[in-house]
Scaffold this motif. Structure first.
Motif, short mmCIF file in Angstrom:
data_model
loop_
_atom_site.label_atom_id
_atom_site.label_comp_id
_atom_site.label_asym_id
_atom_site.label_seq_id
_atom_site.Cartn_x
_atom_site.Cartn_y
_atom_site.Cartn_z
N GLU A 77 0.70 -1.16 -0.33
CA GLU A 77 0.00 -0.20 -0.19
C GLU A 77 1.02 0.99 -0.16
OE1 GLU A 77 -3.85 1.73 2.79
OE2 GLU A 77 -2.41 0.11 3.36
N ASP A 78 0.53 2.44 -1.07
CA ASP A 78 0.80 3.32 -1.04
C ASP A 78 2.62 3.65 -1.62
OD1 ASP A 78 -1.29 4.84 0.16
OD2 ASP A 78 0.00 4.45 2.59
N TRP A 79 2.58 2.88 -1.88
CA TRP A 79 3.97 2.61 -2.92
C TRP A 79 4.09 2.18 -4.18
CZ3 TRP A 79 7.58 -2.25 -3.20
CH2 TRP A 79 9.49 -1.84 -4.10
N ARG A 80 4.30 2.94 -5.18
CA ARG A 80 4.41 3.00 -6.64
C ARG A 80 5.10 2.98 -6.89
NH1 ARG A 80 1.17 0.18 -4.97
NH2 ARG A 80 -1.12 -0.83 -5.39
N PRO A 81 6.11 2.90 -7.19
CA PRO A 81 7.94 3.08 -7.60
C PRO A 81 7.57 3.68 -8.98
CG PRO A 81 8.10 1.09 -7.34
CD PRO A 81 6.44 1.03 -6.97
N ALA A 82 7.98 4.00 -9.62
CA ALA A 82 8.50 4.56 -11.16
C ALA A 82 9.71 3.89 -11.46
CB ALA A 82 8.14 6.01 -11.46
N VAL A 83 9.97 2.95 -12.82
CA VAL A 83 11.58 2.68 -13.62
C VAL A 83 11.52 3.63 -14.43
CG1 VAL A 83 12.46 0.66 -14.16
CG2 VAL A 83 10.70 0.31 -12.04
N LEU A 84 12.37 4.06 -14.43
CA LEU A 84 13.56 5.12 -15.74
C LEU A 84 14.23 4.37 -16.39
CD1 LEU A 84 13.46 7.60 -17.02
CD2 LEU A 84 15.33 8.62 -15.16
N VAL A 85 13.85 3.85 -17.40
CA VAL A 85 15.70 3.04 -17.72
C VAL A 85 16.71 3.90 -18.41
CG1 VAL A 85 15.84 1.63 -19.90
CG2 VAL A 85 14.01 1.00 -18.60
N VAL A 86 17.07 3.10 -18.01
CA VAL A 86 18.96 4.44 -18.69
C VAL A 86 19.93 3.77 -19.59
CG1 VAL A 86 20.81 5.68 -17.91
CG2 VAL A 86 18.43 4.70 -16.46
N THR A 87 19.90 3.86 -20.99
CA THR A 87 20.50 3.03 -21.61
C THR A 87 21.47 3.83 -22.75
OG1 THR A 87 19.83 1.61 -24.14
CG2 THR A 87 18.71 2.92 -23.31
N THR A 88 22.52 3.12 -23.26
CA THR A 88 23.22 3.22 -24.08
C THR A 88 22.78 3.31 -25.59
OG1 THR A 88 24.46 1.29 -24.39
CG2 THR A 88 25.27 3.17 -22.73
N PHE A 89 21.67 2.34 -26.10
CA PHE A 89 20.97 2.02 -27.02
C PHE A 89 19.36 2.88 -27.63
CE2 PHE A 89 22.49 -1.97 -25.19
CZ PHE A 89 23.99 -1.79 -25.85
N ASP A 90 19.22 3.52 -28.79
CA ASP A 90 18.69 4.70 -28.60
C ASP A 90 17.31 3.25 -29.59
OD1 ASP A 90 19.38 6.64 -29.16
OD2 ASP A 90 19.39 6.42 -31.76
N LEU A 91 17.45 2.22 -29.27
CA LEU A 91 16.55 1.33 -30.21
C LEU A 91 17.08 -0.31 -29.50
CD1 LEU A 91 15.07 2.05 -33.30
CD2 LEU A 91 13.81 2.33 -31.24
N ASP A 92 16.59 -0.80 -28.30
CA ASP A 92 17.20 -1.94 -28.44
C ASP A 92 15.48 -2.83 -27.99
OD1 ASP A 92 18.36 -3.99 -26.01
OD2 ASP A 92 19.78 -2.75 -26.66
#
Length: 219
Positions: A77-92
């Protein structure tokens, strides 16, 4: 305060991100992990608001870790983390899987510091990250790879106005641009979008866009 978890197999990359993020008074790095499994365990313990997730790691990929973190948060309850993908690839290929797994946005590792902090703040606010070039390309390619759209039952729940807003959002428009296109107030767009997200069971704007492409509203 935005609590951030850094996930990357390279210590120097994590150190660089920590320095950049902690220059800002509203951001706190609450942990670091070098593998996917470690990231999942640590996320459950520290409950970050945003997870900066590497895509490819020898000890476990970011796709699986993203899916497991999002799933774990559904039981808390009350935890909704957002995942930000950090990559070296434009498309993968991993990026498309990350979208399905629940990632809220993407940035490149060589992005400007201001772009990184803006992305973290956007995701922490529940906006999702739809304005960078890489995200628009990824979403467009995601829709193309899925083949012919298959409408889902949720499509019938949307009003005509909500469908219009979802369609324009999937084209990469901001709330202000959608408002201009439909000749309505920005607050009206936000209200309709919020109701649409509830009906679709979407966590953020990115998930609405994914749904739109699956259901033929992405073009």
């Amino acid at each position: 305060m935005i609590r951030v978890l850094l996930v990357d197999d390279q210590a120097v990359v994590r150190a660089g991100f920590r320095v950049l993020l902690e220059e800002h008074d509203d951001v706190e790095v609450v942990g670091e992990a070098s593998t996917g499994p470690d990231a999942v365990r640590l996320a459950r313990h520290v409950r970050p608001d945003v997870v900066l997730m590497d895509v490819r790691m020898p000890g476990g990929d970011g796709l699986t870790a993203t899916r497991e973190i999002v799933a774990a948060a559904e039981t808390v309850e009350d935890w909704r983390p957002a995942v930000l993908v950090v990559t070296t690839f434009d498309l993968d290929d991993y990026l498309f899987g990350a979208l399905e797994a629940g990632a809220g946005g993407f940035v490149l590792k060589d992005c400007e510091p201001e772009e990184l902090i803006d992305a973290v703040r956007r995701l922490a606010a529940g906006e999702g990250l739809l304005h960078s070039t890489v995200t628009r390309r990824v979403i467009a390619e995601f829709g193309r790879r899925r083949g012919a759209p298959v409408p889902s039952p949720e499509a019938d729940l949307l009003t005509d106005r909500e469908r219009d807003i979802v369609r324009l959002l999937a084209q990469g428009m901001s709330n202000a641009e959608i408002a201009d296109s439909l000749v309505v107030e920005t607050t009206t767009v936000k209200s309709h979008l919020s109701r649409a997200m509830t009906k679709l069971g979407a966590r953020d704007r990115v998930q609405v866009v994914v749904w739109a492409h699956r259901n033929g509203l992405g073009s």
